[in-house]
Enzyme design. Structure first.
Site, short mmCIF file in Angstrom:
data_model
loop_
_atom_site.label_atom_id
_atom_site.label_comp_id
_atom_site.label_asym_id
_atom_site.label_seq_id
_atom_site.Cartn_x
_atom_site.Cartn_y
_atom_site.Cartn_z
N LYS A 110 0.85 -1.21 0.00
CA LYS A 110 0.00 0.00 0.00
C LYS A 110 0.88 1.25 0.00
O LYS A 110 0.59 2.22 -0.68
CB LYS A 110 -0.94 0.00 1.21
N LYS A 192 -2.16 -10.15 -9.37
CA LYS A 192 -3.20 -10.69 -8.49
C LYS A 192 -4.48 -9.90 -8.69
O LYS A 192 -4.45 -8.67 -8.76
CB LYS A 192 -2.72 -10.57 -7.03
N LYS A 195 -8.98 -5.18 -6.14
CA LYS A 195 -9.65 -3.90 -6.43
C LYS A 195 -8.63 -2.79 -6.58
O LYS A 195 -8.79 -1.88 -7.38
CB LYS A 195 -10.61 -3.58 -5.27
P1 TYM Z 1 -9.98 -9.27 1.55
O1 TYM Z 1 -11.30 -8.63 1.81
O2 TYM Z 1 -8.94 -8.46 0.86
O3 TYM Z 1 -10.19 -10.58 0.73
C1 TYM Z 1 -11.11 -11.58 1.15
C2 TYM Z 1 -10.54 -12.95 0.82
O4 TYM Z 1 -10.34 -13.07 -0.59
C3 TYM Z 1 -9.02 -13.54 -0.85
N1 TYM Z 1 -8.54 -12.98 -2.13
C4 TYM Z 1 -7.94 -13.70 -3.09
N2 TYM Z 1 -7.65 -15.02 -3.16
C5 TYM Z 1 -7.07 -15.48 -4.29
N3 TYM Z 1 -6.76 -14.67 -5.34
C6 TYM Z 1 -7.04 -13.34 -5.33
N4 TYM Z 1 -6.75 -12.58 -6.37
C7 TYM Z 1 -7.65 -12.81 -4.14
N5 TYM Z 1 -8.05 -11.56 -3.77
C8 TYM Z 1 -8.59 -11.69 -2.54
C9 TYM Z 1 -8.20 -13.02 0.31
O5 TYM Z 1 -7.02 -13.77 0.47
C10 TYM Z 1 -9.16 -13.18 1.47
O6 TYM Z 1 -9.10 -14.49 2.01
N6 TYM Z 1 -7.74 -8.95 5.97
C11 TYM Z 1 -8.72 -9.69 5.22
C12 TYM Z 1 -10.08 -9.70 5.89
C13 TYM Z 1 -10.05 -10.18 7.29
C14 TYM Z 1 -9.86 -11.52 7.72
C15 TYM Z 1 -9.91 -11.48 9.13
C16 TYM Z 1 -9.65 -12.71 7.06
C17 TYM Z 1 -10.22 -9.41 8.37
N7 TYM Z 1 -10.14 -10.19 9.50
C18 TYM Z 1 -9.78 -12.65 9.90
C19 TYM Z 1 -9.49 -13.88 7.82
C20 TYM Z 1 -9.54 -13.84 9.22
C21 TYM Z 1 -8.87 -9.06 3.85
O7 TYM Z 1 -8.62 -7.88 3.68
O8 TYM Z 1 -9.38 -9.85 2.90
#
Ligand code: TYM
Length: 322
Positions: A110, A192, A195
Site C-alpha cells: 500500500k 493478483k 480492487k
Molecule cells: P480481503 O477482503 O482483501 O479478501 C477476502 C478474501 O479473498 C481472498 N482474495 C484472493 N484469493 C485469491 N486470489 C485473489 N486474487 C484474491 N483476492 C482476494 C483473500 O485472500 C481473502 O481471504 N484482511 C482480510 C479480511 C479479514 C480476515 C480477518 C480474514 C479481516 N479479518 C480474519 C481472515 C480472518 C482481507 O482484507 O481480505
C-alpha cells in the site's frame, strides 16, 4: 473445529475473493462450526464515505448468501456488531512488536502504491489477529495474500500465551487453509486480482460489462494461425476455475494446435463464467428483494458471535490483570 474467515466490504466481490476464500469457506461450513464475517472495521482504512460503506456491507452480505453461505450452518455477522474485538485488539497491540507489523507485505504494498498510511492501516493485522483469536478459531480459509497475516496472528497468540498463560494455552493457535489451485487468482492484467489494481471481474457483473472485461484480458500478440502456449495464459488460468478438466484439456490442445485467436478462447471463458454463476445470480436477485431477511441473518449471527467473544475477552482481561 472452529473455522473462521472475514472479507472486507471495500467494493464488489470478485473472482479472486470467490475462489480464494468464499468457495472454500462455503464448503467448510459442513465440516465444523463456521464463523464468517464482513470486516467493516477493516474497511474504514480505505472507505471514508458512510453511505458507500453501508451499501457495500449489504452488497457483500447478499453476495455471500447468494453464493451458498447457509446461515443454518454458519454464523454470519458484521465485524462491528461485536465491538469486543476492538478491546482485544488493544490488549494484543501492547505485546505486538512494531517490527512484526513493519514487515507485513500488504502494508508495504500500500505504501508502494503511494497511499499515505493511517495508524489503522499499520495496525490492521492486529485487528485481524483479534478477529481470529476472539473466536478461538482453529482453521482460517484465506487466499495466499493473507498468509502472512495468519503467521502474525500465530506469533501474537504465542506471545500472549507465553506471557500470561502460566503454562496454559489461553488463546488457540490457528492454522491457515489455502486452496492451492486458487491461492492467487490473476486479474485481467495477470497481476493478483485486486480492487486496488483495477483488474477485477466482479462475481455479478452484468453480461455486457462482463463481456467487455473478459475481452480486456491481457494476451501476447501471437497471430491467430500460430500455436499458443496455454501454460502462461491468463485466459486458461481463469478457465480452469470454472470449466471441467476435460474442457480445460480441450482448450489447451486448441491453444497448442493454433488456428484460433485469443478472442475465440475469451468467448469460451465468458460462456463458462455465465453458466457457472447463473444459479447464484438468480438467488442474488431474490435476496435483493428481501432486505429484512438479510438483516435478520446478520443480527442473529452477531448475537451468537458476541456470546463467544465475550467469554474470550473475560478470560483475557482476567489474565492480563484488568
Ligand atoms: P480481503 O477482503 O482483501 O479478501 C477476502 C478474501 O479473498 C481472498 N482474495 C484472493 N484469493 C485469491 N486470489 C485473489 N486474487 C484474491 N483476492 C482476494 C483473500 O485472500 C481473502 O481471504 N484482511 C482480510 C479480511 C479479514 C480476515 C480477518 C480474514 C479481516 N479479518 C480474519 C481472515 C480472518 C482481507 O482484507 O481480505
Amino acid at each position: 473445529m472452529r473455522i473462521l474467515s472475514g472479507i472486507q466490504p471495500s467494493g464488489r466481490l470478485h473472482l479472486g475473493n470467490y475462489f480464494g476464500m468464499m468457495e472454500p469457506a462455503i464448503r467448510l461450513q459442513d465440516e465444523g462450526e463456521a464463523y464468517y464475517f464482513i470486516a467493516d472495521y477493516h474497511s474504514l482504512t480505505s472507505i471514508h464515505d458512510p453511505s458507500e460503506l453501508r451499501y457495500n456491507v449489504r452488497d457483500v452480505a447478499i453476495d455471500f448468501l447468494a453464493c451458498g453461505l447457509d446461515p443454518q450452518k454458519a454464523v454470519f455477522f458484521r465485524q462491528s456488531d461485536v465491538p469486543e474485538v476492538t478491546e482485544l485488539t488493544w490488549i494484543l497491540s501492547c505485546l505486538t512488536p512494531m517490527g512484526l507489523l513493519e514487515r507485513c507485505h500488504s502494508y508495504k504494498d500500500k505504501i508502494a502504491q503511494g497511499i499515505s498510511p493511517s495508524h489503522g492501516l499499520f495496525a490492521y493485522p492486529v485487528l485481524m489477529a483479534a478477529d481470529i483469536l476472539i473466536y478461538n478459531s482453529d482453521l482460517v480459509p484465506v487466499g495466499k495474500d493473507q498468509k502472512q497475516h495468519i503467521e502474525v496472528t500465530r506469533d501474537i497468540a504465542q506471545k500472549f500465551n507465553d506471557r500470561y498463560g502460566e503454562g496454559e494455552a489461553l488463546l488457540t493457535i490457528p492454522e491457515p487453509r489455502i486452496r492451492e489451485d486458487s491461492a492467487a487468482v490473476p486479474g485481467l492484467d495477470g497481476r493478483k486480482m485486486s480492487k486496488s489494481y483495477d483488474n477485477t471481474i466482479a462475481l455479478f457483473e452484468d453480461e455486457k460489462a462482463l463481456k467487455k472485461k473478459v475481452m480486456r484480458i491481457t494476451t501476447d500478440s501471437t497471430p491467430v494461425e500460430d500455436p499458443k502456449n496455454p501454460d502462461d495464459s491468463y485466459i486458461v488460468m481463469l478457465y480452469k476455475l470454472v470449466a471441467t478438466p476435460n474442457e480445460v484439456e480441450e482448450m489447451e490442445i486448441a491453444f497448442r494446435r493454433g488456428g484460433q485467436g485469443y478472442g475465440h478462447f475469451k468467448k469460451l471463458l465468458l460462456e463458462k463464467l455465465l453458466e457457472y454463476f447463473a444459479p447464484m445470480r438468480a438467488k442474488r436477485a431474490e435476496l435483493e428483494q428481501n432486505n429484512a431477511y438479510v438483516e435478520d441473518v446478520l443480527q442473529n449471527g452477531a448475537e451468537q458471535a458476541r456470546a463467544v467473544a465475550q467469554k474470550t475477552l473475560l478470560r483475557v482481561r482476567k489474565a492480563v490483570g484488568l
